[in-house]
Design a protein around this motif. Structure first.
Motif, mmCIF file in Angstrom:
data_model
loop_
_atom_site.group_PDB
_atom_site.id
_atom_site.type_symbol
_atom_site.label_atom_id
_atom_site.label_comp_id
_atom_site.label_asym_id
_atom_site.label_seq_id
_atom_site.Cartn_x
_atom_site.Cartn_y
_atom_site.Cartn_z
ATOM 1 N N GLY A 107 0.773 -1.232 0.000
ATOM 2 C CA GLY A 107 0.000 0.000 0.000
ATOM 3 C C GLY A 107 0.803 1.280 0.000
ATOM 4 O O GLY A 107 0.294 2.322 0.407
ATOM 5 N N ILE A 108 2.053 1.230 -0.442
ATOM 6 C CA ILE A 108 2.868 2.445 -0.496
ATOM 7 C C ILE A 108 2.321 3.396 -1.552
ATOM 8 O O ILE A 108 2.367 4.607 -1.389
ATOM 9 N N LEU A 109 1.806 2.835 -2.632
ATOM 10 C CA LEU A 109 1.299 3.627 -3.752
ATOM 11 C C LEU A 109 -0.199 3.411 -3.909
ATOM 12 O O LEU A 109 -0.721 2.363 -3.537
ATOM 13 N N ASN A 110 -0.872 4.404 -4.504
ATOM 14 C CA ASN A 110 -2.291 4.197 -4.790
ATOM 15 C C ASN A 110 -2.422 3.253 -5.978
ATOM 16 O O ASN A 110 -1.431 2.875 -6.606
ATOM 17 N N GLU A 111 -3.645 2.874 -6.316
ATOM 18 C CA GLU A 111 -3.877 1.856 -7.342
ATOM 19 C C GLU A 111 -3.291 2.241 -8.700
ATOM 20 O O GLU A 111 -2.631 1.430 -9.356
ATOM 21 N N GLU A 112 -3.511 3.466 -9.134
ATOM 22 C CA GLU A 112 -3.012 3.919 -10.435
ATOM 23 C C GLU A 112 -1.478 3.953 -10.452
ATOM 24 O O GLU A 112 -0.844 3.509 -11.406
ATOM 25 N N GLN A 113 -0.879 4.465 -9.382
ATOM 26 C CA GLN A 113 0.582 4.514 -9.291
ATOM 27 C C GLN A 113 1.170 3.109 -9.282
ATOM 28 O O GLN A 113 2.188 2.847 -9.921
ATOM 29 N N ALA A 114 0.527 2.200 -8.558
ATOM 30 C CA ALA A 114 1.009 0.817 -8.491
ATOM 31 C C ALA A 114 1.011 0.177 -9.878
ATOM 32 O O ALA A 114 1.957 -0.516 -10.255
ATOM 33 N N LYS A 115 -0.036 0.436 -10.664
ATOM 34 C CA LYS A 115 -0.104 -0.106 -12.026
ATOM 35 C C LYS A 115 1.002 0.475 -12.911
ATOM 36 O O LYS A 115 1.594 -0.233 -13.725
ATOM 37 N N GLU A 116 1.277 1.775 -12.748
ATOM 38 C CA GLU A 116 2.330 2.410 -13.550
ATOM 39 C C GLU A 116 3.700 1.836 -13.215
ATOM 40 O O GLU A 116 4.505 1.549 -14.104
ATOM 41 N N VAL A 117 3.972 1.647 -11.928
ATOM 42 C CA VAL A 117 5.263 1.084 -11.514
ATOM 43 C C VAL A 117 5.381 -0.366 -11.980
ATOM 44 O O VAL A 117 6.417 -0.778 -12.501
#
Length: 134
Positions: free
Chosen positions: A113-123
């Motif tokens: 949960g370090i990143l939100n859903e959209e950020q997690a997908k981008e990474v």
């Protein structure tokens, strides 16, 4: 000593001063020689560098983390991924970002949960598409 000795020595120094940097800058394996990251992965690269690069090594991001696993070696030990394996790696990375990883073989824990859903997908897309390039 004659003047000729000093002139020859000076010329050798000048040639070496030009040749050595030229050889160093054209060497393979330099991050400057890496293929540029496609524009659709740039956001993931930036997020990775900021949030993940301290712990993880990934050649395409130019990070040299010292705590978590080297993602080039973990995800693509034989070189860059292709086709369905990119999607599998993307899912694996996305799961690690969302849920976290608690490994008994590595000290510490990667929190979820370090990143939100959209950020997690981008990474996850960035890592899966660039792992193994180095």
């Amino acid at each position: 000593m004659s003047k000729k000795t000093f002139i020859v020595f000076g010329l050798v120094v000048l040639v070496l001063a030009a040749v050595i940097p030229w050889l160093a800058f054209r060497a393979d394996g330099d991050a400057a020689n890496a293929e540029p990251v496609p524009s659709d992965l740039k956001a993931g690269q930036s997020l990775f560098e900021t949030n993940c690069g301290t712990c993880h090594t990934l050649y395409a991001a130019g990070t040299d983390g010292n705590f978590g696993p080297n993602l080039d070696e973990l995800l693509a030990p034989a070189g860059p991924l292709e086709g369905a394996t990119v999607k599998q790696a993307e899912g694996r990375v996305l799961n690690a970002i969302e849920v976290g990883v608690d490994s008994s073989t590595t000290p510490g824990r990667m929190p979820g949960g370090i990143l939100n859903e959209e950020q997690a997908k981008e990474v996850a897309a960035f890592v899966a598409n660039t792992a193994g390039e180095g």
